[in-house]
Enzyme design. Structure first.
Site, short mmCIF file in Angstrom:
data_model
loop_
_atom_site.label_atom_id
_atom_site.label_comp_id
_atom_site.label_asym_id
_atom_site.label_seq_id
_atom_site.Cartn_x
_atom_site.Cartn_y
_atom_site.Cartn_z
N PRO A 124 18.95 22.65 -2.79
CA PRO A 124 19.11 23.75 -1.56
C PRO A 124 18.76 23.09 -0.17
CG PRO A 124 17.00 23.34 -3.30
CD PRO A 124 18.11 23.06 -3.64
N LYS A 125 18.67 23.75 0.90
CA LYS A 125 18.96 23.53 1.97
C LYS A 125 17.55 23.51 2.53
CE LYS A 125 21.28 23.17 6.31
NZ LYS A 125 20.34 23.59 7.47
N VAL A 126 16.52 22.77 2.24
CA VAL A 126 15.31 22.68 2.02
C VAL A 126 15.16 23.04 3.69
CG1 VAL A 126 13.15 21.79 2.76
CG2 VAL A 126 15.17 21.62 0.78
N GLY A 279 19.84 27.79 3.04
CA GLY A 279 21.32 28.03 2.64
C GLY A 279 20.78 26.56 1.37
#
Length: 561
Positions: A124-126, A279
């Site tokens: 996950p794009k934290v 994202g």
């Protein structure tokens, strides 16, 4: 082959960010508009870096920054780049540069990229603030903000107060440099429902403020890179988890296809997570040696961001429409934008007064989203151009009893009445909408809203834009309309009664309707003094009486004496 793939990928990414053709501005106007927006973005950057706060949502900032870059490319001005500018006081050198993550437009671009790489993993794009953690002899000795990727600020004292960041490590991690994201810890955050919450700015604000040890407890860390770490990703993840960075292992999945990435992306979009995301990131396990890392030069990882729930788009024009009741409404014509799977090109602003309160002009940038049932709505005017010209609304000369008969000034309300009477709930004329009515009226010059009843098959067939098969269908529909119940025709004439009230009365003819008193109308469901008075005004109107006589001549049921 790789060169052409890279070229194609660049084109896809550029198309995603540009979203529109270049504005038709003179060089002087372009310079003014670009400078105007550039100053605003710089002000937001200064607030973010110096004060740790932001008056703009992260998504809006990202989209307006992309819009600025698009305009700069269009008119040959120097672009400011995708990365956020560095803090003015950032002087601490990163042991390993932060490369940033290139962004892809869609699944097709992802598929092309994956075709050229192997041993791939998705995370996950934290959404938070990037940081470098430096461990020497097992101790955390330095924490550095991202800054410009080469230098940043010393955040060591702040990071040491975050309980979730290990202060000591052992084994292969004892002398390591890690890169990751400081994020706002959440319990059961569902991105689809809760959105971004401006998480990036909130984290920055906490780290910038003084004497905030309590709020630092709300932060966590997600490690997404271990430069020069173990060759195998599985070993890398295991070592990080053992050292206290458990989230990385839990949320890093091996993938072999774009479909698998899409499934993970959709899952993380809808499920409960301990952080905000925007994202996914897909990365190859094999990375170059850290000494080769440079800002903006990463080719072993990419980001596929979520489509924003709300999108920034440009207002192309302001248009005015007159409804069947005579009310003037304002519609903004937009540069096309995708919301979910819906292409949005228009949004209803509302009344002229509402439009004036919004203060929207062509060229403005607005934030739009989908309300209930997928109806586009305006959330905010996020940017007003340097040069603004607003159109003059039409005079408010229309009401519920105007434009039953055609005239130049009545064009829009007249068309609205035709669209209304043809709708399913009135006469049910299938296969004809606003465009069809405009074509018929333009060709045959209707005298009034029922003139279409007298059209012949030959006239319909010779209407520009209407094929023979379509004209036969319309002829059939117009004939079927003659058999509609009397109350449907009264509705088509715009009687100011609800459907419930019409169904509750015992009227079966035009003659009966004209004889009913105001007291009769008041007794119908949902009809009080005001509406009963409107019915009396309506049935005594000269245009309404003329239409009733004309329908009688056409032998429409209920109108023949």
């Amino acid at each position: 082959m790789k060169v052409w793939i890279a070229v194609l990928m660049s084109i896809l990414c550029w198309q995603s960010s540009a979203k529109a053709v270049c504005p038709a501005w003179s060089p002087a106007r372009a310079h003014e508009e670009i400078s105007h927006l550039q100053q605003q973005v710089k002000q937001w950057d200064d607030d973010y870096w110096k004060k740790g706060k932001s008056d703009v949502e992260d998504g809006v900032y990202d989209q307006l920054s992309a819009r600025l870059a698009q305009w700069q490319r269009c008119f040959g001005e120097e672009t400011s780049g995708d990365a956020m500018p560095p803090p003015l006081s950032g002087t601490v050198i990163h042991p390993v540069a932060h490369t940033g993550v290139p962004k892809l437009a869609d699944k097709n671009a992802l598929r092309l990229w994956m075709h050229e790489h192997s041993d791939l993993w998705v995370q996950p794009k934290v959404d938070g603030v990037a940081v470098t953690l430096v461990y020497r002899d097992g101790k955390l000795i330095k924490a550095i903000s991202r800054g410009n990727g080469l230098k940043g600020e010393d955040w060591t004292q702040k990071i040491r107060l975050i309980p979730s960041v290990p202060q000591s490590v052992s084994g292969v991690l004892a002398n390591s440099t890690l890169q990751g994201e400081i994020f706002l810890q959440r319990e059961g955050h569902i991105q689809q429902q809760m959105g971004g919450m401006n998480a990036r700015s909130k984290v920055a604000g906490i780290l910038m403020r003084q004497d905030n040890s309590d709020t630092l407890h709300s932060l966590g860390v997600f490690i997404w890179a271990w430069p020069d770490g173990p060759q195998l990703m599985a070993e890398r993840l295991q070592q990080l988890a053992a050292a206290g960075f458990a989230l990385t292992q839990k949320y890093t999945l091996a993938v072999k296809s774009a479909d698998e990435v899409e499934r993970a992306r959709n899952e993380w979009w809808k499920t409960k997570l301990p952080f905000v995301t925007d994202g996914v990131v897909v990365r190859a396990a094999k990375e170059p040696e850290s000494r080769h890392w440079l800002p903006g030069q990463a080719d072993w990882l990419i980001a596929w961001k979520y489509q924003p729930v709300a999108q920034v788009t440009e207002v192309n024009a302001i248009q005015f429409a007159v409804g069947k009741s005579g009310k003037i409404s304002v519609v903004a014509s937009l540069a096309p934008v995708m919301l979910d799977d819906k292409k949005v090109q228009r949004v209803n602003i509302g009344s002229v007064r509402r439009w004036q309160e919004w203060d929207i002009a062509p060229g403005d940038q607005i934030l739009v989203s989908l309300a209930g049932q997928g109806i586009p709505r305006i959330d905010e005017v996020v940017w007003r151009g340097a040069e603004r010209t607003k159109p003059t609304p039409p005079e408010n000369r229309f009401n519920a009893l105007t434009c039953y008969f055609a005239s130049d000034v009545c064009q829009e309300q007249f068309i609205s009445r035709l669209v209304w009477l043809g709708s399913k709930q009135v006469l049910g004329l299938e296969g004809i909408g606003e465009a069809g009515w405009r074509s018929l009226h333009q060709t045959h010059r209707f005298e009034h809203i029922f003139s279409w009843l007298s059209l012949t098959p030959a006239q319909l067939q010779h209407t520009p834009g209407i094929a023979k098969s379509k004209s036969e269908q319309l002829w059939h529909q117009f004939n079927l309309a003659r058999k509609q119940p009397f109350t449907r025709w009264v509705m088509a004439m715009g009687i100011p009664l609800t459907r419930v009230a019409l169904n509750a009365n015992d009227l079966s003819s035009w003659e009966q309707l004209l004889q009913r008193s105001e007291q009769y109308w008041q007794q119908l469901p949902g009809t009080g003094l005001r509406r009963a008075s409107q019915v009396m005004e309506w049935k005594n109107n000269a245009q309404i009486k003329m239409l009733g006589n004309w329908l009688a001549a056409q032998q429409i049921t209920g109108f023949v004496p």
